[in-house]
Design a protein around this motif. Structure first.
Motif, PDB file in Angstrom:
ATOM      1  N   ASP A  22       0.870  -1.169   0.000  1.00  0.00           N
ATOM      2  CA  ASP A  22       0.000   0.000   0.000  1.00  0.00           C
ATOM      3  C   ASP A  22       0.910   1.224   0.000  1.00  0.00           C
ATOM      4  O   ASP A  22       1.885   1.269   0.754  1.00  0.00           O
ATOM      5  N   SER A  29       0.360  -5.247   2.249  1.00  0.00           N
ATOM      6  CA  SER A  29       0.110  -5.312   0.808  1.00  0.00           C
ATOM      7  C   SER A  29      -1.329  -4.921   0.480  1.00  0.00           C
ATOM      8  O   SER A  29      -2.206  -4.916   1.353  1.00  0.00           O
ATOM      9  N   VAL A  30      -1.547  -4.616  -0.778  1.00  0.00           N
ATOM     10  CA  VAL A  30      -2.899  -4.266  -1.222  1.00  0.00           C
ATOM     11  C   VAL A  30      -3.838  -5.460  -1.102  1.00  0.00           C
ATOM     12  O   VAL A  30      -5.049  -5.284  -0.976  1.00  0.00           O
ATOM     13  N   ILE A  35      -7.845  -4.331  -0.572  1.00  0.00           N
ATOM     14  CA  ILE A  35      -8.095  -3.481  -1.735  1.00  0.00           C
ATOM     15  C   ILE A  35      -8.264  -4.339  -2.986  1.00  0.00           C
ATOM     16  O   ILE A  35      -9.097  -4.041  -3.837  1.00  0.00           O
ATOM     17  N   ILE A  49     -10.373  -4.068  -7.945  1.00  0.00           N
ATOM     18  CA  ILE A  49      -9.802  -3.256  -6.877  1.00  0.00           C
ATOM     19  C   ILE A  49     -10.883  -2.326  -6.333  1.00  0.00           C
ATOM     20  O   ILE A  49     -11.641  -1.733  -7.099  1.00  0.00           O
ATOM     21  N   PRO A  51     -10.905   0.874  -3.615  1.00  0.00           N
ATOM     22  CA  PRO A  51     -10.125   1.716  -2.699  1.00  0.00           C
ATOM     23  C   PRO A  51     -10.785   1.766  -1.328  1.00  0.00           C
ATOM     24  O   PRO A  51     -11.970   1.480  -1.177  1.00  0.00           O
ATOM     25  N   THR A  59      -5.513   5.984  -4.776  1.00  0.00           N
ATOM     26  CA  THR A  59      -6.127   5.079  -5.748  1.00  0.00           C
ATOM     27  C   THR A  59      -5.337   5.010  -7.050  1.00  0.00           C
ATOM     28  O   THR A  59      -5.093   3.914  -7.569  1.00  0.00           O
ATOM     29  N   ILE A  62      -2.120   3.100  -6.489  1.00  0.00           N
ATOM     30  CA  ILE A  62      -2.389   1.672  -6.318  1.00  0.00           C
ATOM     31  C   ILE A  62      -2.648   1.022  -7.673  1.00  0.00           C
ATOM     32  O   ILE A  62      -2.090  -0.039  -7.978  1.00  0.00           O
ATOM     33  N   ASN A  63      -3.489   1.645  -8.491  1.00  0.00           N
ATOM     34  CA  ASN A  63      -3.769   1.088  -9.819  1.00  0.00           C
ATOM     35  C   ASN A  63      -2.494   0.954 -10.645  1.00  0.00           C
ATOM     36  O   ASN A  63      -2.283  -0.071 -11.316  1.00  0.00           O
TER      37      ASN A  63
END
Length: 164
Positions: A22, A29-30, A35, A49, A51, A59, A62-63
């Motif tokens: 993250d 982790s995501v 997420i 995903i 958020p 966001t 992350i993407n």
């Protein structure tokens, strides 16, 4: 019984994304944060995903990180899709994620089931000394999804994930 190709691909994707931190809390982790909500088999496969809240400033980062990890693993055909409904909930944080948050100095939230069983708001557990003698200082912490708390024993301030 052997795993199907789709099941093996999903497991590989979860393993790859389990290494994507993250951007605001790099020790989790995501996937552990919840997420990464799902991996849908199909042609193409889709990573879903969600958020932590719809206005989360992380966001885009992350993407990009998820896309880069998939591309680096040779999975350029996997689609990354953001879904806002149902909304992310702190119940999606894994047990290992909760432990990592606490070790990092962020009090993890209770689960919905824990809150319902108590029938009232529980105090945050201080990630420094472990006491429950804590108080909320502000509903706004270091990020919009956290609140600022203070320990009444060791006097240390700390963030707590808001229960969503």
């Amino acid at each position: 019984m052997s795993a199907t190709i789709a099941e093996r691909l999903a497991a590989r994707i979860y393993e790859i994304l389990g290494a994507v931190p993250d951007p605001e809390i790099p020790v989790i982790s995501v996937v552990e944060l919840g997420i990464v909500r799902a991996v849908r088999a199909g042609v193409p496969a889709v990573v879903v995903i969600t958020p932590t809240y719809s206005g989360c400033p992380a966001t885009v980062a992350i993407n990009k990180a998820v896309r880069a990890a998939l591309d680096d693993a040779g999975l350029r055909d996997v689609v990354v899709k953001t879904e806002l409904s149902p909304a992310w909930t702190t119940d999606w944080i894994s047990d290992s994620g909760r432990a990592k948050l606490l070790a990092y100095g962020i009090a993890p939230p209770e689960t919905t089931a824990e809150r319902r069983a108590r029938r009232d708001a529980a105090p945050a557990i201080c990630p420094q000394c472990g006491t429950g003698r804590t108080a909320e200082i502000s509903q706004f912490g270091s990020t919009p999804c956290k609140a600022l708390w203070r320990c009444l024993e060791c006097a240390e301030p700390f963030d707590r994930f808001k229960c969503i």
